[in-house]
Design an enzyme around this catalytic site. Structure first.
Site, PDB file in Angstrom:
ATOM      1  N   LYS A  99      39.273  37.857  51.237  1.00 36.26           N
ATOM      2  CA  LYS A  99      37.817  37.772  51.037  1.00 36.26           C
ATOM      3  C   LYS A  99      37.095  37.784  52.391  1.00 36.26           C
ATOM      4  O   LYS A  99      36.047  38.420  52.539  1.00 36.26           O
ATOM      5  CB  LYS A  99      37.440  36.498  50.267  1.00 36.26           C
ATOM      6  N   LYS A 114      53.255  43.135  47.440  1.00 38.44           N
ATOM      7  CA  LYS A 114      52.555  42.505  46.314  1.00 38.44           C
ATOM      8  C   LYS A 114      53.488  42.377  45.108  1.00 38.44           C
ATOM      9  O   LYS A 114      53.934  43.378  44.533  1.00 38.44           O
ATOM     10  CB  LYS A 114      51.345  43.377  45.967  1.00 38.44           C
ATOM     11  N   LYS A 173      41.565  43.423  45.191  1.00 37.40           N
ATOM     12  CA  LYS A 173      40.272  43.585  44.531  1.00 37.40           C
ATOM     13  C   LYS A 173      39.082  43.279  45.444  1.00 37.40           C
ATOM     14  O   LYS A 173      38.036  43.896  45.336  1.00 37.40           O
ATOM     15  CB  LYS A 173      40.189  42.761  43.245  1.00 37.40           C
ATOM     16  N   GLY A 183      39.687  35.844  38.814  1.00 33.31           N
ATOM     17  CA  GLY A 183      40.373  35.651  37.543  1.00 33.31           C
ATOM     18  C   GLY A 183      39.777  34.534  36.698  1.00 33.31           C
ATOM     19  O   GLY A 183      39.742  34.627  35.466  1.00 33.31           O
ATOM     20  N   ASN A 184      39.283  33.476  37.340  1.00 32.48           N
ATOM     21  CA  ASN A 184      38.784  32.330  36.564  1.00 32.48           C
ATOM     22  C   ASN A 184      37.482  32.633  35.817  1.00 32.48           C
ATOM     23  O   ASN A 184      37.065  31.859  34.970  1.00 32.48           O
ATOM     24  CB  ASN A 184      38.628  31.097  37.461  1.00 32.48           C
TER      25      ASN A 184
HETATM   26  P1  ADP Z   1      40.131  34.935  43.074  1.00 37.02           P
HETATM   27  O1  ADP Z   1      40.738  35.167  41.740  1.00 37.02           O
HETATM   28  O2  ADP Z   1      38.702  34.505  42.975  1.00 37.02           O
HETATM   29  O3  ADP Z   1      40.356  36.037  44.066  1.00 37.02           O
HETATM   30  P2  ADP Z   1      41.958  33.377  44.735  1.00 37.02           P
HETATM   31  O4  ADP Z   1      42.856  32.307  44.196  1.00 37.02           O
HETATM   32  O5  ADP Z   1      42.589  34.636  45.196  1.00 37.02           O
HETATM   33  O6  ADP Z   1      40.851  33.600  43.619  1.00 37.02           O
HETATM   34  O7  ADP Z   1      41.115  32.798  45.966  1.00 37.02           O
HETATM   35  C1  ADP Z   1      40.439  31.536  45.880  1.00 37.02           C
HETATM   36  C2  ADP Z   1      41.355  30.412  46.381  1.00 37.02           C
HETATM   37  O8  ADP Z   1      41.512  30.496  47.799  1.00 37.02           O
HETATM   38  C3  ADP Z   1      40.844  29.005  46.189  1.00 37.02           C
HETATM   39  O9  ADP Z   1      41.097  28.517  44.907  1.00 37.02           O
HETATM   40  C4  ADP Z   1      41.629  28.213  47.248  1.00 37.02           C
HETATM   41  O10 ADP Z   1      42.751  27.597  46.682  1.00 37.02           O
HETATM   42  C5  ADP Z   1      42.125  29.282  48.222  1.00 37.02           C
HETATM   43  N1  ADP Z   1      41.803  29.063  49.627  1.00 37.02           N
HETATM   44  C6  ADP Z   1      42.664  29.335  50.641  1.00 37.02           C
HETATM   45  N2  ADP Z   1      42.109  29.034  51.832  1.00 37.02           N
HETATM   46  C7  ADP Z   1      40.859  28.559  51.577  1.00 37.02           C
HETATM   47  C8  ADP Z   1      39.802  28.075  52.411  1.00 37.02           C
HETATM   48  N3  ADP Z   1      39.910  28.046  53.738  1.00 37.02           N
HETATM   49  N4  ADP Z   1      38.654  27.679  51.807  1.00 37.02           N
HETATM   50  C9  ADP Z   1      38.523  27.714  50.470  1.00 37.02           C
HETATM   51  N5  ADP Z   1      39.503  28.138  49.618  1.00 37.02           N
HETATM   52  C10 ADP Z   1      40.663  28.565  50.159  1.00 37.02           C
HETATM   53 MG    MG Z   2      42.223  36.655  44.878  1.00 40.05          MG
END
Ligand code: ADP
Ligand code: MG
Length: 316
Positions: free
Chosen positions: A279, A128, A217, A10-11
């Protein structure tokens, strides 16, 4: 040229804290496009997938606020609307950046349907949250009228609709995408696909029909990478590394890990549910299929992740 599936969060589509106007999104995309085209200039053809959380949230709210005047659309149609909107913005911004650098490619977005299993257990337990917060009476009314499931969120003191998040099994358009990627004469177009996890469909009596669900996604991007048999899968988010003990004083960046390491750390609970965990699951699925390498990092570290090994690299 090598090819890579790149999933952006999203960012990449809107700067943090900014209102979701078209102008603000196009502003953000100018920067995102520069970084993606840098990757192309480093020698990669890319298939781009993207999130749609804030955009589909707004479309859903428009639906909810006008349901008495305009027929309400189901979720599969709303995901399609968001793919069209975001696809348009990405196409324009990326094509402009490619032209500026004299690269003979255009960006094309493909409305993408993702097949899920009708009897995926996720349909029995929607998890969700989507759309607006409702007071209890309204939520009960929708449950009766529409069969929606709601979850209570204490911090907002409201009820939010919960929808299933089933596993993506196959991408309907993947063969056509392979042709766009590998079938050209000299040039490969920049493909945008699987936005917002793709439009969820099931196959009923040999025909595709949309379902009310949302596909994660990152898992959809992984499915796409497997379907088109890419070797490299890059997930770009808002952290430079995946960390162990994330958010604690002991947090340490993971520079390299194997699938076995990733599974172990996942079990130990190092990765946020609904953020980093999907992820990691996507990365391991991809590598256990035919994938060779997954990189998880930020836009800022994209170039150095390829050139200098920054970011988190996961291999078999
Ligand atoms: P995106 O929109 O890229 O899917 P998300 O917010 O779903 O973003 O996923 C990224 C976030 O995951 C990071 O901003 C962080 O806060 C979180 N996160 C949770 N666990 C971890 C971890 N072990 N290492 C890094 N980030 C983490
Ligand atoms: Mg995400």
């Amino acid at each position: 040229m090598k090819t890579a599936v790149v999933a952006i969060g999203g960012n990449a589509l809107i700067a943090p804290g900014k209102k979701l106007t078209l102008e603000n999104q196009m502003d953000r995309l100018r920067q995102t496009s520069k970084e993606l085209v840098d990757l192309i200039q480093m020698g990669y053809d890319i298939v781009l997938t993207h999130g749609n959380g804030p955009q589909v949230g707004n479309i859903l709210m428009q639906n909810e606020l006008t349901r008495d005047e305009v027929p309400e659309m189901p979720l599969d149609a709303l995901v399609a609307e968001s793919q069209g909107l975001i696809g348009y913005m990405l196409q324009q911004s990326l094509t402009n950046e490619l032209a500026k650098r004299g690269i003979n490619k255009i960006a094309i977005s493909v409305l993408t349907q993702v097949i899920v299993d009708e009897d995926d257990p996720a349909f029995n337990t929607p998890t969700k949250p989507v759309g607006m917060f409702y007071p209890r009476e309204q939520a009960e009314k929708f449950t009766k009228e529409k069969g929606w499931v709601f979850g209570y969120e204490a911090d907002q003191d409201g009820y939010r609709r919960l929808v299933p998040s089933p596993t993506p099994k196959k991408i309907v358009e993947s063969r056509a995408m392979r042709r766009l990627i590998f079938g050209g004469e000299h040039q490969v177009e920049l493909i945008i696909a699987c936005g917002g996890g793709g439009i969820p469909v099931v196959k009923k009596d040999g025909k595709y029909v949309g379902v009310e669900a949302v596909v994660d996604k990152d898992l959809a991007a992984c499915r796409l990478a497997m379907d088109i048999e890419e070797k490299l899968f890059i997930m770009l988010t808002d952290v430079d590394y995946v960390y162990l003990n994330y958010g604690t004083p002991q947090q340490t960046p993971i520079k390299k890990m194997t699938v076995a390491d990733a599974k172990k750390h996942l079990k130990e609970g190092h990765f946020g549910k609904g953020s980093m965990a999907p992820k990691i699951v996507a990365a391991t699925r991809f590598l256990e299929h035919k994938g060779e390498e997954t990189i998880i990092t930020s836009f800022a570290k994209l170039e150095d992740s390829i050139m200098k090994g920054d970011g988190t690299h996961i291999t078999r």
